[in-house]
Enzyme design. Structure first.
Site, PDB file in Angstrom:
ATOM      1  N   ARG A 164       6.561  -8.560  10.571  1.00 43.73           N
ATOM      2  CA  ARG A 164       5.416  -9.083   9.795  1.00 43.73           C
ATOM      3  C   ARG A 164       5.533 -10.604   9.592  1.00 43.73           C
ATOM      4  O   ARG A 164       5.208 -11.133   8.525  1.00 43.73           O
ATOM      5  CB  ARG A 164       5.313  -8.405   8.427  1.00 43.73           C
ATOM      6  N   SER A 241      -0.451  -2.373   3.447  1.00 46.11           N
ATOM      7  CA  SER A 241       0.839  -2.385   2.740  1.00 46.11           C
ATOM      8  C   SER A 241       0.930  -3.655   1.906  1.00 46.11           C
ATOM      9  O   SER A 241       0.706  -4.745   2.423  1.00 46.11           O
ATOM     10  CB  SER A 241       1.994  -2.394   3.734  1.00 46.11           C
ATOM     11  N   GLU A 337       3.542  -8.645   1.279  1.00 47.62           N
ATOM     12  CA  GLU A 337       3.198  -8.782   2.696  1.00 47.62           C
ATOM     13  C   GLU A 337       1.967  -9.664   2.895  1.00 47.62           C
ATOM     14  O   GLU A 337       1.979 -10.532   3.773  1.00 47.62           O
ATOM     15  CB  GLU A 337       2.971  -7.372   3.259  1.00 47.62           C
TER      16      GLU A 337
HETATM   17  N1  EPU Z   1       6.929   7.235   1.369  1.00 47.30           N
HETATM   18  C1  EPU Z   1       7.106   7.887   0.170  1.00 47.30           C
HETATM   19  N2  EPU Z   1       6.188   7.671  -0.811  1.00 47.30           N
HETATM   20  C2  EPU Z   1       5.109   6.845  -0.640  1.00 47.30           C
HETATM   21  C3  EPU Z   1       4.951   6.195   0.590  1.00 47.30           C
HETATM   22  C4  EPU Z   1       5.883   6.404   1.603  1.00 47.30           C
HETATM   23  O1  EPU Z   1       8.060   8.620  -0.019  1.00 47.30           O
HETATM   24  O2  EPU Z   1       4.317   6.704  -1.565  1.00 47.30           O
HETATM   25  C5  EPU Z   1       7.884   7.495   2.479  1.00 47.30           C
HETATM   26  C6  EPU Z   1       7.210   8.383   3.537  1.00 47.30           C
HETATM   27  O3  EPU Z   1       7.397   9.713   3.259  1.00 47.30           O
HETATM   28  C7  EPU Z   1       7.917   7.976   4.803  1.00 47.30           C
HETATM   29  C8  EPU Z   1       8.302   6.532   4.552  1.00 47.30           C
HETATM   30  O4  EPU Z   1       8.183   6.293   3.155  1.00 47.30           O
HETATM   31  O5  EPU Z   1       9.067   8.720   4.997  1.00 47.30           O
HETATM   32  C9  EPU Z   1       7.492   5.554   5.362  1.00 47.30           C
HETATM   33  O6  EPU Z   1       6.107   5.697   5.091  1.00 47.30           O
HETATM   34  P1  EPU Z   1       4.993   5.450   6.212  1.00 47.30           P
HETATM   35  O7  EPU Z   1       5.315   6.199   7.448  1.00 47.30           O
HETATM   36  O8  EPU Z   1       3.665   5.699   5.584  1.00 47.30           O
HETATM   37  O9  EPU Z   1       5.138   3.931   6.619  1.00 47.30           O
HETATM   38  P2  EPU Z   1       5.415   2.636   5.740  1.00 47.30           P
HETATM   39  O10 EPU Z   1       6.802   2.172   6.002  1.00 47.30           O
HETATM   40  O11 EPU Z   1       5.011   2.851   4.341  1.00 47.30           O
HETATM   41  C10 EPU Z   1       4.709   0.971   7.638  1.00 47.30           C
HETATM   42  C11 EPU Z   1       3.830  -0.235   7.761  1.00 47.30           C
HETATM   43  C12 EPU Z   1       2.366   0.166   7.868  1.00 47.30           C
HETATM   44  C13 EPU Z   1       2.199   1.054   9.092  1.00 47.30           C
HETATM   45  C14 EPU Z   1       3.145   2.259   8.964  1.00 47.30           C
HETATM   46  C15 EPU Z   1       3.147   3.106  10.215  1.00 47.30           C
HETATM   47  C16 EPU Z   1       4.955  -2.064   6.607  1.00 47.30           C
HETATM   48  C17 EPU Z   1       5.009  -2.931   5.393  1.00 47.30           C
HETATM   49  N3  EPU Z   1       4.024  -1.129   6.606  1.00 47.30           N
HETATM   50  O12 EPU Z   1       4.379   1.606   6.414  1.00 47.30           O
HETATM   51  O13 EPU Z   1       1.593  -1.008   8.047  1.00 47.30           O
HETATM   52  O14 EPU Z   1       0.862   1.490   9.239  1.00 47.30           O
HETATM   53  O15 EPU Z   1       4.505   1.814   8.759  1.00 47.30           O
HETATM   54  O16 EPU Z   1       3.834   2.437  11.218  1.00 47.30           O
HETATM   55  O17 EPU Z   1       5.755  -2.250   7.519  1.00 47.30           O
HETATM   56  C18 EPU Z   1       0.360  -2.691   6.913  1.00 47.30           C
HETATM   57  O18 EPU Z   1       1.173  -3.497   7.347  1.00 47.30           O
HETATM   58  O19 EPU Z   1      -0.594  -3.049   6.191  1.00 47.30           O
HETATM   59  C19 EPU Z   1       0.521  -1.292   7.219  1.00 47.30           C
HETATM   60  C20 EPU Z   1      -0.284  -0.360   6.720  1.00 47.30           C
END
Ligand code: EPU
Length: 341
Positions: A164, A241, A337
């Site tokens: 990012r 995010s 972010e």
């Molecule tokens: N999780 C929780 N509780 C929550 C949210 C997430 O326990 O409320 C856990 C989920 O169960 C999962 C883990 O956290 O095991 C990761 O969650 P998720 O797969 O939704 O991905 P993320 O790390 O929250 C990142 C990116 C997103 C992107 C997704 C999919 C960043 C900051 N965010 O989110 O990007 O869509 O992976 O690749 O890296 C963005 O940048 O705006 C964005 C949406």
């Protein structure tokens, strides 16, 4: 060149936050940028570049000259044996580029479907989702230097992409306006299916033992996953995010797991660990909590939303409270972010 004054930005940011721009210029070509640079008043003024407004939090009015990038155009530049190069104007909506490439029979961007924002903003924060980052498909971009008016072409190394992050969030912030971006779609195409959510979809749909889904199938899955987890900015204001996923050392990761065995963590190539910020925030009990009309999304704790009429101040008060509680419990400082104005 048409200069607009005292323009409301509420409809120009996906969070729907109130702010005005003292001066706004719509940029539809490289020539428009040069006109701004050569303009007696606008030329020397500080600049703020806005694409789709999907990664910005306005906490005050914009006094810098706001350049709203609206450069269009989509074309195939080159077809080689090992890759196809496509080019898009910086003002094209990112998702429209993804859908257009698939429509042309050119797979490679499907994991990045439905990401809000414009093509020109994509390299700034090196957008990424479902196992793929822009940097993995990046060829080069054209930009105009906002001081000299000169056009430059930057390759991948010069963009200095990180998680990012890029040179456009650092040394070149506000100094260089991206006009066109070229993507490299490798041949032969291979689906990127490492992300857990996509592996689950593969299993559910019976893609096992070497049978692989097509690009259109991956595109549809990514759209489904995003729609289930992330709020549509057209319905409820948000900037995706709100925090980056923090990176910690092996020791720090072990220390947290000793106290919280369910910590979601991913090993990185350099021996460090990326932690799921959404999990950390969720573990501190923030889902659904609010400050005024700014709230933590019920289905994904990493996303802050505008329930209607929130100010940037409310969003940042909520963000700071989250940062403090995560620091208090885990000793980790979450970094926002989006760009905070
Ligand atoms: N999780 C929780 N509780 C929550 C949210 C997430 O326990 O409320 C856990 C989920 O169960 C999962 C883990 O956290 O095991 C990761 O969650 P998720 O797969 O939704 O991905 P993320 O790390 O929250 C990142 C990116 C997103 C992107 C997704 C999919 C960043 C900051 N965010 O989110 O990007 O869509 O992976 O690749 O890296 C963005 O940048 O705006 C964005 C949406």
């Amino acid at each position: 060149m048409h200069i607009e004054t005292a323009i409301s930005l509420r409809d120009c940011n996906t969070f729907g936050l109130p702010a005005t721009a003292a001066t706004l210029v719509r940029i539809t070509s490289e020539a428009d940028v040069r006109q701004v640079v050569n303009h007696p008043e606008l030329g020397p003024a500080p600049k703020f570049i806005l694409g789709g407004g999907s990664n910005v939090v306005f906490t005050r009015d914009v006094t810098a000259c706001l350049l709203k990038v609206e450069i269009t155009g989509l074309r195939v530049v080159e077809e080689r044996a090992d890759a196809v190069i496509v080019e898009a104007g910086a003002g094209v909506r990112w998702h429209d580029l993804v859908a257009w490439t698939l429509g042309q029979g050119l797979p490679g961007l499907e994991n990045l479907a439905l990401i809000p924002g414009t093509v020109g903003a994509a390299p700034v924060q090196n957008i990424g989702a479902y196992g793929l980052e822009l940097a993995d498909r990046f060829d080069s971009l054209d930009a105009v230097d906002l001081i000299s008016g000169r056009s430059v072409t930057l390759d991948r190394a010069r963009c200095r992409f990180g998680y990012r992050d890029s040179v456009f969030k650092r040394e070149l912030a506000g100094k260089s306006l991206i006009t066109r971006v070229r993507l490299r779609l490798p041949r032969p195409w291979q689906p990127v299916l490492e992300y857990l959510d996509l592996q689950r979809k593969c299993e559910e749909a019976g893609f096992i033992e070497g049978r692989l889904p097509g690009a259109r199938q991956v595109f549809d899955w990514v759209c489904e996953i995003r729609r289930a987890k992330l709020p549509d900015p057209a319905v409820i204001g948000n900037a995706g995010s709100f925090f980056k996923n923090p990176v910690v050392s092996l020791e720090q990761c072990r220390d947290i797991i000793a106290r919280d065995p369910h910590l979601v963590h991913y090993p990185m190539d350099d021996g460090q660990f990326k932690l799921a910020a959404g999990w950390l925030i969720d573990a501190c009990g923030w889902k659904g909590k609010s400050v005024g009309a700014a709230a933590v999304y019920e289905k994904q704790a990493l996303v802050l939303v505008n329930r209607g009429g929130a100010s940037g101040g409310e969003v940042m008060t909520l963000a700071r409270a989250i940062q403090e509680s995560v620091y208090g419990r885990f000793g980790i400082r979450l970094e926002p972010e989006p760009i905070v104005v």
